[in-house]
Scaffold this active site. Structure first.
Site, PDB file in Angstrom:
ATOM      1  N   HIS A 121       0.863  -1.173   0.000  1.00 55.22           N
ATOM      2  CA  HIS A 121       0.000   0.000   0.000  1.00 55.22           C
ATOM      3  C   HIS A 121       0.904   1.230   0.000  1.00 55.22           C
ATOM      4  CE1 HIS A 121      -2.819   2.982   1.702  1.00 55.22           C
ATOM      5  NE2 HIS A 121      -3.804   2.171   1.371  1.00 55.22           N
ATOM      6  N   ASP A 198       3.153  -4.646   7.982  1.00 57.75           N
ATOM      7  CA  ASP A 198       1.874  -3.925   7.884  1.00 57.75           C
ATOM      8  C   ASP A 198       0.762  -4.964   7.948  1.00 57.75           C
ATOM      9  OD1 ASP A 198      -0.459  -2.688   7.093  1.00 57.75           O
ATOM     10  OD2 ASP A 198       0.369  -1.814   5.256  1.00 57.75           O
ATOM     11  N   GLN A 201      -4.393  -5.381   6.565  1.00 57.46           N
ATOM     12  CA  GLN A 201      -5.307  -6.263   5.848  1.00 57.46           C
ATOM     13  C   GLN A 201      -5.341  -7.677   6.414  1.00 57.46           C
ATOM     14  OE1 GLN A 201      -7.466  -5.422   3.482  1.00 57.46           O
ATOM     15  NE2 GLN A 201      -6.807  -3.295   3.615  1.00 57.46           N
ATOM     16  N   LYS A 224     -10.503  -1.724  10.281  1.00 57.75           N
ATOM     17  CA  LYS A 224     -10.579  -2.967   9.506  1.00 57.75           C
ATOM     18  C   LYS A 224     -11.077  -4.111  10.386  1.00 57.75           C
ATOM     19  CE  LYS A 224      -7.751  -0.952   6.312  1.00 57.75           C
ATOM     20  NZ  LYS A 224      -8.130  -0.528   4.975  1.00 57.75           N
ATOM     21  N   CYS A 362      -4.713   2.351  -3.720  1.00 53.76           N
ATOM     22  CA  CYS A 362      -3.492   2.860  -3.087  1.00 53.76           C
ATOM     23  C   CYS A 362      -2.352   1.847  -3.219  1.00 53.76           C
ATOM     24  CB  CYS A 362      -3.724   3.210  -1.614  1.00 53.76           C
ATOM     25  SG  CYS A 362      -4.772   4.640  -1.381  1.00 53.76           S
TER      26      CYS A 362
END
Length: 404
Positions: A121, A198, A201, A224, A362
């Site tokens: 991202h 990261d 997600q 999320k 993104c």
């Protein structure tokens, strides 16, 4: 087994209509929906104990402080961090990454190397590019292949004694690919590099164990995870968080202040300048409680069913291509129809009450790799159903007929 009907009752927004059609919400990779228990937590905070935290001796402040710090403990336990103070509550994943990037400015020298994956991202690309411009460090990229997986052979070749930091998403937001972060972390540590993962997600689908992963940093966002926007966390190993300087100056992050010298507070407050999103933090804790009550093993198994069903049904449509076909992926389907711009497809689906995301998500380097302007992304959550996927498939067919 999940009782989907009962779960859907927990989410008031799923009862609404859009353009006269029942809402089909398939934009979960952007933001998940919020259960009533989290909404009630937000209302309860502002109705009953709204107050600033940590500094007040009065009852409301003490109640708010206790609830906020309880939320920190919930995050710690959820990801199995060793210490509570290794959890920094932030404004979200982007904020968390920028804290680490800013801190490394004082640790890097010209010629040092950073490694990023091609699946990132923008939030896990741009801060590091800015850092390289400031320090003279060199940014190297792990390439991807046609199925949307990382070229791990090249990754191992990129690693050397100059590598100081590797950053990679646990799961690609654009394709759903689950990256081999265990291998990435282990290999980086062999050359003395730190690793930031990261998890924005991944965390809606996977319960990470940061000690088992041996990650140096792990970041994610509440929105999320059925929580509110504007809050997230940065996990960092104690030794790394102590090395990094404060990201912002202000109240709360100090031990003492005089016009001659200021000394900084210990962890975690060193990185938490100013009044935080108190309500958001408390509601984040409530969201984690809710998702753990549903059970991440159940969530993963059910969402995998939705992914398989959605993939099979969408591929029956002539001219439809799915991007991201890795054997290990979460419930995300990025696709296009030959001759149809993704924005046009998304606009028609919206008129049918179906919420999908269109564009480059993104993650523009991924789209450049495939030489496409973007995709239509349908991302599923545990409160979605196969019947909703049928509505999506019918909608895609209708849009295709209208646009071609």
């Amino acid at each position: 087994m999940l009782n989907i009907d009962k779960i859907r009752e927990d989410f008031p927004i799923l009862k609404r209509t859009v353009h006269g059609k029942p809402l089909v919400y398939f934009d979960n990779a952007a933001t998940s929906q919020t259960p009533q228990i989290v909404i009630d937590t937000i209302v309860d905070y502002y109705s009953n104990y709204n107050s600033n935290i940590h500094r007040g001796v009065h009852t409301l402040s003490q109640e708010a402080t206790d609830k906020y710090e309880e939320a920190r403990i919930k995050v710690q336990k959820h990801i199995n961090a060793k210490e509570t103070y290794e959890i920094i509550l932030t404004a979200g994943t982007t904020h968390s990454i920028n804290i680490v990037a800013a801190g490394f400015e004082s640790l890097l020298h010209k010629g040092d190397e950073l490694i990023v994956s091609a699946l990132e991202h923008h939030s896990n690309i741009v801060p590091w590019q800015m850092l390289c411009e400031k320090t003279g460090a060199i940014l190297k990229v792990i390439p991807m292949n046609d199925e949307g997986s990382l070229d791990m052979e090249t990754y191992h070749q990129l690693l050397n004694e100059n590598t100081k930091l590797v950053f990679c998403n646990h799961v690609s937001n654009a394709l759903g690919t689950v990256n081999p972060i265990e291998e990435i972390i282990e290999a980086a540590h062999k050359v003395g590099a730190a690793v930031l993962i990261d998890g924005a997600q991944a965390t809606p689908h996977i319960k990470p164990d940061v000690q088992q992963l041996n990650a140096d940093f792990y970041v994610a966002s509440a929105h999320k995870l059925c929580g509110p926007t504007g809050v997230g966390f940065l996990y960092g190993k104690k030794e790394w968080l102590e090395k990094l300087p404060p990201y912002q100056g202000g109240g709360e992050m100090i031990a003492t202040v005089s016009f001659k010298k200021t000394t900084y507070a210990g962890l975690p407050h060193k990185f938490e300048a100013g009044t935080p999103n108190i309500c958001g933090g408390i509601a984040f804790g409530a969201a984690l409680d809710y998702m753990n009550s549903v059970g991440f093993d159940h969530i993963a198994a059910y969402e995998d069913e939705l992914l398989k069903y959605g993939t099979e049904e969408l591929l029956k449509i002539e001219g439809l291509k799915i991007y991201g076909t890795s054997a290990k992926k979460t419930a995300v389907i990025s696709f296009n129809i030959d001759g149809v711009h993704p924005y046009d497809m998304g606009a028609i689906l919206d008129k049918l009450g179906i919420a999908v995301r269109t564009g480059h998500h993104c993650a523009q380097p991924i789209m450049d790799f495939y030489k496409i302007p973007g995709t239509v992304r349908a991302s599923f959550s545990f409160y979605n159903t196969k019947e909703e996927i049928d509505v999506l498939v019918a909608g895609v067919k209708r849009a295709k007929m209208m646009l071609l």
